[in-house]
Design an enzyme around this catalytic site. Structure first.
Site, PDB file in Angstrom:
ATOM      1  N   ASP A 287      -9.661  -3.031   1.726  1.00  0.00           N
ATOM      2  CA  ASP A 287      -9.899  -2.319   2.934  1.00  0.00           C
ATOM      3  C   ASP A 287     -11.297  -1.868   3.116  1.00  0.00           C
ATOM      4  OD1 ASP A 287      -9.714  -0.325   4.960  1.00  0.00           O
ATOM      5  OD2 ASP A 287      -7.470  -0.816   5.552  1.00  0.00           O
TER       6      ASP A 287
ATOM      7  N   TRP B 224       0.792  -1.114  -0.042  1.00  0.00           N
ATOM      8  CA  TRP B 224       0.046  -0.181  -0.055  1.00  0.00           C
ATOM      9  C   TRP B 224       1.015   1.372  -0.002  1.00  0.00           C
ATOM     10  CZ3 TRP B 224      -0.302   3.863   3.938  1.00  0.00           C
ATOM     11  CH2 TRP B 224      -1.096   4.927   3.710  1.00  0.00           C
TER      12      TRP B 224
ATOM     13  N   ASP C 139      -9.980   4.085  11.005  1.00  0.00           N
ATOM     14  CA  ASP C 139      -9.269   3.002  11.532  1.00  0.00           C
ATOM     15  C   ASP C 139      -9.791   2.532  12.997  1.00  0.00           C
ATOM     16  OD1 ASP C 139      -7.615   1.598   9.470  1.00  0.00           O
ATOM     17  OD2 ASP C 139      -6.750   3.532   9.226  1.00  0.00           O
TER      18      ASP C 139
ATOM     19  N   HIS D  25     -11.617   2.202   2.678  1.00  0.00           N
ATOM     20  CA  HIS D  25     -10.913   2.944   1.729  1.00  0.00           C
ATOM     21  C   HIS D  25     -11.993   3.106   0.392  1.00  0.00           C
ATOM     22  CE1 HIS D  25      -6.557   1.672   2.893  1.00  0.00           C
ATOM     23  NE2 HIS D  25      -7.369   2.395   3.770  1.00  0.00           N
TER      24      HIS D  25
ATOM     25  N   LYS E 216      -6.931   2.529  -2.468  1.00  0.00           N
ATOM     26  CA  LYS E 216      -7.466   3.573  -1.442  1.00  0.00           C
ATOM     27  C   LYS E 216      -8.026   4.787  -1.980  1.00  0.00           C
ATOM     28  CE  LYS E 216      -6.184   5.870   2.820  1.00  0.00           C
ATOM     29  NZ  LYS E 216      -5.235   5.856   4.132  1.00  0.00           N
TER      30      LYS E 216
ATOM     31  N   ASP F  90      -7.187  -4.341  10.457  1.00  0.00           N
ATOM     32  CA  ASP F  90      -6.250  -3.240  10.201  1.00  0.00           C
ATOM     33  C   ASP F  90      -6.865  -1.752  10.814  1.00  0.00           C
ATOM     34  OD1 ASP F  90      -4.463  -0.992   9.577  1.00  0.00           O
ATOM     35  OD2 ASP F  90      -5.183  -1.075   7.464  1.00  0.00           O
TER      36      ASP F  90
ATOM     37  N   GLU G 147      -3.280  -3.001  -2.127  1.00  0.00           N
ATOM     38  CA  GLU G 147      -4.417  -2.497  -1.686  1.00  0.00           C
ATOM     39  C   GLU G 147      -4.585  -1.226  -2.154  1.00  0.00           C
ATOM     40  OE1 GLU G 147      -3.481  -1.732   2.776  1.00  0.00           O
ATOM     41  OE2 GLU G 147      -5.270  -1.103   2.973  1.00  0.00           O
TER      42      GLU G 147
END
Ligand code: RNT
Ligand code: ZN
Length: 418
Positions: A258, A184, A295, A261, A227, A325, A225
């Site tokens: 994620d 990421w 998060d 994201h 975002k 995460d 990953e």
């Protein structure tokens, strides 16, 4: 009534709707979750002074954050005693452990800098996953790493990525199981870019170079990953969803989603099935975004339950790498970890105790009245009786019984870290 008697009763209740609680418990205790090391010290790591950067932020200043590898390991041990199952520990490259005078910069990291983590994992029967750390470092120039216009910056981070593949390979060899290595990058622009294409073209080229080294693809499973935005990169991120999904598909690596994201009304639970139709395997970061990619600790909320349900009802346990995460610095960090891990396991248990074939049938037959009524009633079935029995069987605390242990640990250990 004892936990065992409650379980007997719950087993009958679930049996009446065609659900086998023994089977659900058997499956759940074998599900391995990749536990992120970075909840214990607010993503700090051990290789630099200075703040967390890269558009991510841990807020709060609760006492007792781990300051050394030994402290972090002790904290992880505490957590492992409070959750059932055998898991993997997910390390970031900035958690390298240097002997006195033996500092190595990110582009020169070697397996030996993680030897202590390997011993830690071996002693506890844990697997290890890994992440190159493309943030919190002075070579992040103007917020850019692998897609920087500056070749020296890109080259530094390419070397870092390559070094991390070697370390991931070492983990896999030492622990006799594949290591998932997630990439990421924080790269992006605060305001409307004049050129969206070139940074992405540079990112693509840099990734090609990292993955161009010779490595054993059965041992190191690389994922990428995406975002949508971060603090300071509101207008544009280089590693967008379309970029990462297309790149991963073309190069035969995995996509990692994620659930913090995406745009707030976009749900990862809705994306899993589409990904599974086109990809053999996918990876997840389970988190809780509060208005943004904040998060927060994973709760037993609707989206968490829905993500777990998608994995179970699509029979995808061997195709989805589940990772966590989140990082909350405003509460006891051991508690944060424990709550988040136990919650995702509870979400999986709920999914395992759901008569999915029957519900699918109602959907196909257009019987949405029954579908809604039955699903809503199921919500108050005695899930807790099954959960508590499983905890008891696996030798971990039932209900909130773990909390007193955490508070005691805070009093005896964490409070002394000043
Ligand atoms: C950041 C990403 C990334 C990090 C960790 C520390 O937004 O979610 O996965 O949180 O690598
Ligand atoms: Zn993530």
């Amino acid at each position: 009534m004892t936990t065992a008697l409650r379980y007997e009763s719950a087993r009958e209740i679930y049996k009446a709707i065609g659900v086998d609680t023994d089977e659900a418990m058997r499956i759940l205790k074998d599900i391995s979750i990749s536990i992120h090391c970075w909840q214990g010290d607010d993503v700090n790591g051990f290789d630099h002074e200075g703040p967390l950067s890269g558009g991510i932020q841990a807020t709060g200043n609760y006492r007792g954050k781990a300051r050394t590898p030994d402290e972090l390991m002790a904290d992880i041990d505490k957590v492992l005693g409070l959750v059932l199952g055998k898991h993997k520990l997910n390390l970031h490259a900035n958690y390298a452990i240097f002997e006195k005078g033996g500092f190595a910069d990110r582009d020169e990291l070697k397996p030996e800098h993680f030897a202590k983590w390997v011993s830690f994992a071996k002693e506890r029967g844990l697997g290890l996953d890994f992440n190159p750390t493309f943030f919190s470092h002075e070579m992040v120039k103007d917020g850019f790493t692998l897609s920087s216009p500056d070749k020296a910056v890109r080259d530094f981070w390419i070397r870092h990525g390559q070094a991390c593949i070697r370390i991931a390979e070492y983990f896999a060899e030492e622990l006799n199981q594949p290591c998932l290595m997630n990439i990421w990058i924080p790269d992006g622009y605060k305001d409307i870019p004049a050129d969206r294409l070139s940074p992405r073209a540079r990112f693509k080229d840099s990734l090609d170079r990292i993955l161009g080294i010779n490595y054993d693809k059965a041992k190191v499973i690389v994922c990428l990953e995406s975002k949508v935005f971060g603090i300071g990169v509101e207008a544009y991120t280089v590693g967008s969803a379309e970029f990462t999904v297309n790149y991963a598909a073309e190069k035969g690596i995995l996509s990692l989603m994620d659930n913090g994201h995406y745009h707030p009304t976009e749900m990862v639970s809705d994306k899993i099935s589409s990904m599974l139709l086109f990809q053999d395997k996918i990876a997840l970061h389970v988190t809780r975004p509060m208005r943004w990619d904040s998060d927060h600790v994973v709760l037993l909320d609707d989206e968490t339950k829905e993500i777990a349900a998608e994995i179970i009802r699509n029979n995808a346990l061997d195709r989805v790498f589940i990772g966590l995460d989140f990082f909350d610095a405003s509460i006891n960090r051991i508690s944060a970890w424990t709550v988040g891990i136990r919650n995702f396991q509870k979400a999986l248990l709920i999914a395992l105790l759901t008569p999915h074939p029957e519900y699918k049938k109602y959907q196909d037959e257009g019987r949405f009245t029954e579908l809604m009524a039955l699903r809503e009633e199921l919500k108050l079935y005695p899930i807790g009786d099954v959960w508590n029995y499983l905890c008891q069987e696996e030798g971990v605390p039932e209900k909130e019984d773990w909390l007193s242990q955490v508070l005691e640990y805070e009093r005896d250990i964490l409070a002394k870290r000043i």
